[in-house]
Each structure stands twice: as structure tokens, then as C-alpha cells.
Design an enzyme around this catalytic site. Structure first.
Site, PDB file in Angstrom:
ATOM      1  N   GLU A 101      36.073  35.627 -22.267  1.00 43.73           N
ATOM      2  CA  GLU A 101      36.394  34.398 -22.995  1.00 43.73           C
ATOM      3  C   GLU A 101      37.692  33.775 -22.472  1.00 43.73           C
ATOM      4  O   GLU A 101      38.637  33.539 -23.225  1.00 43.73           O
ATOM      5  CB  GLU A 101      36.462  34.681 -24.503  1.00 43.73           C
ATOM      6  CG  GLU A 101      35.129  35.167 -25.044  1.00 43.73           C
ATOM      7  CD  GLU A 101      35.081  35.414 -26.545  1.00 43.73           C
ATOM      8  OE1 GLU A 101      36.123  35.791 -27.119  1.00 43.73           O
ATOM      9  OE2 GLU A 101      33.994  35.241 -27.119  1.00 43.73           O
TER      10      GLU A 101
ATOM     11  N   ASP B 238      28.004  40.448 -30.711  1.00 40.84           N
ATOM     12  CA  ASP B 238      29.359  40.247 -31.191  1.00 40.84           C
ATOM     13  C   ASP B 238      29.428  40.407 -32.706  1.00 40.84           C
ATOM     14  O   ASP B 238      29.523  39.408 -33.411  1.00 40.84           O
ATOM     15  CB  ASP B 238      29.828  38.835 -30.777  1.00 40.84           C
ATOM     16  CG  ASP B 238      31.283  38.591 -31.109  1.00 40.84           C
ATOM     17  OD1 ASP B 238      31.972  39.552 -31.481  1.00 40.84           O
ATOM     18  OD2 ASP B 238      31.738  37.436 -31.001  1.00 40.84           O
TER      19      ASP B 238
ATOM     20  N   GLU C  79      34.235  38.615 -39.943  1.00 36.59           N
ATOM     21  CA  GLU C  79      34.114  37.338 -39.242  1.00 36.59           C
ATOM     22  C   GLU C  79      32.739  36.698 -39.465  1.00 36.59           C
ATOM     23  O   GLU C  79      32.639  35.538 -39.824  1.00 36.59           O
ATOM     24  CB  GLU C  79      34.361  37.552 -37.752  1.00 36.59           C
ATOM     25  CG  GLU C  79      34.152  36.275 -36.951  1.00 36.59           C
ATOM     26  CD  GLU C  79      34.403  36.444 -35.467  1.00 36.59           C
ATOM     27  OE1 GLU C  79      34.822  37.536 -35.033  1.00 36.59           O
ATOM     28  OE2 GLU C  79      34.171  35.467 -34.723  1.00 36.59           O
TER      29      GLU C  79
END
Ligand code: GCU
Length: 616
Positions: free
Chosen positions: A242, A321, A349
């Protein structure tokens, strides 16, 4: 402040004094503090064993109880004894434990400006406005909480090392050493995330791991760092991931990249934790060949055996993820000559931002069952902590921190029910019926969240970036490799040998289980297969009907949970937090239910067989 309640250690009403400097002193202090109320008659003797380390044994005889072990073992044994007494468990006459994993880590994603990446419990406990800023009393409480469940490493800063956090191992070393000293008596070692291109801030013109200047810079830097903090656990690195810098820039592979850092740490006993979250985050959504979950395996498995012995590859539990449901990462099963750590995410998350109730034990159990024999020797979890009065945001999110400690200590003894029950007993001391209500809610919570969000392993139908609330096409035309490819007839990606081939990355038993539709668990069917909406599921319902039903059932669970929670005798501070959050969870679940059902209805044109309201 809720800390006085100390989560699952409410019997320890007083702070650990700053003067205590080693785990045996802390153990004695905790016992002297708690025994008068828990077991006033009980004599507890500590028998340090110079040859032992983290393991401990607790022996009971007519004179009392003796805890023996190395210093950390004694501390763990003291907490074990006190928690057993507080929970009303009877300890056997002789009881020994050894941790299964050497490193049991919490990874804080705290930035130097005080913000926490994916933090849902307030701001950083360590930093504010670009500098260290903390309450030592709170950090001691955190050390105590960690030690009470056997956690021994705390990585203090975000894996995305944002300016000026690289200074942690440069000009902020004295402050870092002060924090390390706060945690040391609790057997907790600090770790820091470093920036792969760090030497380039100091006149070195490259970060190429094979350039001798780069190696020399890190060697020198590690000498300075270890002079200040001789027991630093090591470095954590997110490289070539990323947009983070890494060895790929110089045409080097990740063994070359990691070993260079590991060699600088080696003389000091430090470990290099190297994350394997490497994938193409600039994929063209039209590209149906590249399949993101295959990436870690492709980048790492061919390097098995090439990593130095103080390198540990840290691999997320699933290949995507931290989604609500993922199969075990195949990389964890394919590197027999490499040290591996499994990485979980306690921060919710994708699982409700510590607003929605989401206890993670069921997920851990599934993944651990599929791990089989492997070379996992460490565990890490992204922290769910912050400086809110309740440091896990939602009071019930503390069960994930508590349970994670037990899991990392020994997964064989960390079953979901006993984690939930012990945590509930210690934290609230309800009567049996209320305890059962809470335990059941916790155990059901993941399944409920899964039902009202993206169906059967599809994942990712979530508001981009924020990751709370529904957005069925939010990630569909983006560069992140996260596609469901729903059309009017079908949804999902074929990841078997006839499709992207992802399932081929598994050992035969798992490959066959997932590739074969009849053995692939329902919850993962759309992870591995592309199915028509009229596909008939094993229970006789069509896929589309299962999707509709799940959304309605998931929402209904939240409505019922709200009712049940309102009658629980929670302490007032917790009650306020819990009831406020369940109201928000209800709004969230309703949104998911109606947006997802409407999305599928509009695509497929299929009515709900039970005639419930779906918006047109
Ligand atoms: C996810 C998350 C990021 C995080 C990344 C990581 O993509 O959204 O905030 O940086 O995981 O694990 O590195």
C-alpha cells in the site's frame, strides 16, 4: 474513570506503584493487594527458578500455594491464581503451564499526531501533537492487563510510519526508553515499526538492502537503539505494501530486504517482524485474472528457507484483509522452513468499529483448526485500545483483548465459551442467568454481524475507506482487487482450478474441501465459487432466499439483543456505553439489511419467498 474498574481485574483497585521494577515484585504486590478480599486465609509463596522463563507451576498443599517459574512465569502464575480465585474456579493441586507461542504481540497503529489508524477507542495512549504524551498510570494499567493474559510485546506505532514517527528510534530514544521502563516490570517488551527508507533521511542515497551503506546505517542505528533499550523486542516492517517503501524499488526480493534489517538486529537479540500484506493495490477492475488473495503466497512461498533465523513473517489470518469471514491464509501453511506469525485484528475495522458487538473467538477457533501443522511461532494482533475512558471503546470489546491473550498463550485451551464465560465472570460478577445472557450474546455476535453484512464470504460491500455501513458496489470499480462481480444472474468469483486457481494454493485436504461445492462451508461458498441466485443451498433454499433471510435474521438478532441488554445489571458507566452502541448497531444493521436486500432484488428481480418488505 472506568480504569478504576480495571476490566477483568476489578479486584485490583489500586495502581501498581512506579517503584516496582521487576515482575516478581509486581507479583508479590498484586497478591498482597487482592488476596485479603479473594482468599484471606491463603498463603502464597513465590519460588523463583533461575532456569525457567515464562512457564510457571502452581502447587497447592496444606500450607498454601507455591508459584514457581522464572520472573515472568511467576507474574503470569500470580495472575492466573488471582483470576481463578476471582472467577470461583478451583485450581487442581498441581498445575503447570508453558506458552505455546514465544512472542505474543499487540500492534498499536498509533500515529505521532495522536490519531490511531483504524482506532475506535479514542486517541493514542502514547502520543499527541507529534510527540510522546502519556499518563504513566494508564500505561502501567495497560502493562498489568497485558501481563494478566500473558501478552509480552507491544509495538507502539503504526505500521504506516508517518512523519515524524521514524524519529522514535532516532532522536526520541530517551522517551522511548522511559516507556520501555514502564512496561518492563510487567514482562512486556516494546517493539517499533520502522520505515524502510529511513536511511535516506540521513544522507544515504538509497534504501537498497544490498548496498553496504544501507546495511552500515542500520547496523549503527541498532547499536544506538539497543544501548538505550537493551531489551527492545525488535522492528516491525510494512514494506512494498500500500505504497510503503521497500526492496522492490531496487529489484530485490523480500528475503534480501528482510535479512538486511535482521542482521543489524541480530547481535542485540532483536527480531525482525516482516509483514506479508503485499498485493497490487492498483489493479484494474476489468482485470479478471489477477486475484488479490493469491498475492502473499506468490510473493513469499518461493522464498521459504531464505529468511534469517531472527526474521518472522507476519501473515494476516486470511488472505484478503481482516474481513468478517475468510479462509485461513494459505501462506501460513506453505512455509515449513520459515518462522511465521499469524496476525489478527482486534480493532474492528471491518467488523463494526467497536460500535457493533463482535466477539472474535469463533473466528480464531476456525482458523486455528485449519492451521494444522505449520511453523507459526508467534501471534500478533492489531490493538483495539485507545485513551477513551473505556480503553476498548465498547466495554464488550475487552473480551477480544482478554481472549486474544489466552489464545496466544495456548490456543488449545482457548475455546470461545470458556473465554466468554471467564471474562464475563471476572468483569461483571452477574448472577447465573444474566451471565448466560451475556455469554450467549457474545458467542452469537459474530454470526449475527455476518448475517446482516455481505453474504457468504463475499466481503467488501462496505463504505470505502471508512469501512462502516453498506455500499454494495463501493469497492466494485476500484483499484483494490476486491470484486464480487454481481450481475442479474450470479455473484462471486470462481477461485477453484477452473477459475483463478486460488484454491490450488492450499494443501490437498483444504483445496478439496473448498473446491467442492458440497463440502465448501456455506459461509464461504461465495468466497470460492460463482453461483447463480437460483442455486439451491444444502438446506433447500435458493441462494437469493438465503441472502434475504440472513439480512432479516441478522437485524432481528440486534433488536432482540437490545432488549436483553436493557435488562442486564451493568454498572452505570458501561450501561450507558453499551445501550448507546446497541442503538447505533441497530441503525447500522437496518441499513445493511435494506440496502443489501434492495441491491439483490433490483439486480435479480426475485421476490422474497416470505413476502417481507424489500425496497424497490
Ligand atoms: C488495511 C487497513 C489499513 C492498514 C492495512 C495494513 O488495508 O485499511 O488502514 O494500513 O490494512 O494492514 O497495513
Amino acid at each position: 474513570m472506568r480504569d478504576q474498574h480495571l476490566y477483568w481485574l476489578p479486584f485490583l483497585a489500586q495502581d501498581v506503584p512506579a517503584e516496582l521494577t521487576d515482575p516478581i515484585q509486581v507479583a508479590r504486590f498484586e497478591l498482597d493487594l487482592a488476596l485479603p478480599q479473594l482468599a484471606p486465609e491463603l498463603q502464597v509463596y513465590l519460588a523463583p527458578d533461575a532456569d525457567a522463563d515464562e512457564g510457571f507451576s502452581i502447587l497447592r498443599n496444606d500450607n498454601g500455594v507455591t508459584i514457581s517459574g522464572g520472573p515472568r512465569g511467576i507474574l503470569y502464575g500470580a495472575y492466573k491464581l488471582l483470576m481463578a480465585l476471582a472467577a470461583g474456579e478451583s485450581l487442581p493441586r498441581s498445575h503447570s503451564q508453558q506458552p505455546k507461542y514465544a512472542l505474543r504481540m499487540i500492534n498499536c497503529w498509533d500515529n505521532a499526531d495522536g490519531d490511531i489508524e483504524r482506532g475506535y477507542s479514542g486517541r493514542s495512549l502514547f502520543f499527541e501533537s507529534g510527540r510522546f504524551d502519556y499518563d504513566p498510570i494508564r500505561l502501567r494499567q495497560l502493562g498489568r492487563l497485558m501481563a494478566s493474559v500473558g501478552l509480552n510485546v507491544l509495538c507502539i506505532n503504526n505500521v504506516n510510519v508517518r512523519n515524524p514517527a521514524h524519529r522514535l528510534i532516532e532522536d526520541w530514544l530517551p522517551e522511548l526508553a522511559d516507556v520501555a521502563a514502564i512496561f518492563r516490570p510487567f514482562g512486556v517488551k516494546l517493539m517499533v515499526s520502522i520505515d524502510y527508507s529511513q536511511p535516506m533521511r540521513h544522507g544515504v542515497t538509497t534504501a537498497d538492502p544490498l548496498d553496504p551503506q544501507v546495511q552500515a546505517w542500520w547496523n549503527r542505528q541498532c547499536e544506538v537503539v539497543y544501548q538505550a533499550i537493551p531489551d527492545l523486542a525488535g522492528f516491525l516492517v510494512k514494506a512494498d505494501s500500500e505504497h510503503r517503501p521497500g526492496p522492490f524499488t531496487y529489484g530485490r526480493n523480500h528475503a534480501e530486504g528482510a535479512n538486511m534489517l535482521a542482521r543489524a538486529l541480530k547481535p542485540h537479540g532483536g527480531k525482525l517482524i516482516w509483514r506479508c500484506f503485499v498485493y497490487n493495490c492498483q489493479q484494474d477492475w476489468r482485470d479478471a485474472v489477477t486475484d488479490r488473495p493469491m498475492a502473499a503466497y506468490q510473493h513469499y512461498v518461493y522464498l521459504d528457507g531464505q529468511f534469517d533465523d531472527n526474521v518472522i513473517l507476519q501473515v494476516k489470518n486470511g488472505p484478503f484483509d481482516f474481513q468478517v469471514r475468510e479462509p485461513v491464509s494459505p501462506t501460513l501453511l506453505a512455509m515449513p522452513k520459515t518462522n511465521l506469525a499469524i496476525e489478527w485484528q482486534l480493532a474492528q475495522e471491518y467488523t463494526g468499529h467497536q460500535i457493533d458487538i463482535y466477539a472474535m473467538m469463533g473466528m480464531w477457533q476456525e482458523v486455528m483448526a485449519d492451521l494444522g501443522s505449520n511453523t507459526v511461532m508467534a501471534m500478533a494482533a492489531v490493538s483495539n485500545l485507545g485513551n477513551d475512558d473505556c480503553i476498548t471503546g465498547h466495554p464488550f470489546a475487552a473480551v477480544n483483548l482478554f481472549g486474544y491473550g489466552l489464545l496466544a498463550w495456548n490456543p488449545d485451551e482457548a475455546d470461545p465459551e470458556s473465554i466468554a464465560r471467564t471474562w464475563a465472570k471476572l468483569t461483571y460478577r452477574f448472577g447465573q442467568a444474566d451471565e448466560d445472557t451475556l455469554v450467549n450474546l457474545l458467542l452469537e455476535s459474530r454470526g449475527a454481524y455476518e448475517k446482516y453484512t455481505a453474504p457468504l464470504g463475499i466481503c467488501w460491500m462496505v463504505v470505502p475507506h471508512e469501512h462502516y455501513g453498506p455500499s454494495p458496489d463501493g469497492y466494485e470499480y476500484q483499484a483494490w482487487g476486491t470484486y464480487h462481480r454481481a450481475n442479474r444472474d450470479a455473484i462471486g468469483i470462481d477461485r477453484t482450478a477452473s477459475g483463478t486457481g486460488y484454491a490450488e494454493q492450499y494443501p490437498a485436504a483444504l483445496r478439496d474441501r473448498y473446491s467442492n461445492l458440497s463440502t465448501c462451508p456455506d459461509e464461504l461458498k461465495l468466497w470460492f465459487h460463482r453461483l447463480r441466485y437460483d442455486y439451491v443451498m444444502p438446506d433447500g433454499r435458493t441462494l437469493i432466499q438465503r441472502i434475504y433471510d440472513d439480512k432479516f435474521e441478522g437485524y432481528a438478532w440486534v433488536e432482540e439483543a437490545e432488549q436483553k441488554l436493557s435488562s442486564l445489571p451493568l454498572p452505570e458507566a458501561d450501561r450507558k456505553l453499551v445501550m448507546d452502541r446497541i442503538a447505533r448497531q441497530k441503525r447500522n444493521a437496518r441499513e445493511w439489511r435494506d440496502v443489501l436486500n434492495t441491491f439483490f432484488y433490483r439486480l435479480s428481480g426475485v421476490e422474497d419467498a416470505r413476502g417481507r418488505k424489500i425496497y424497490d
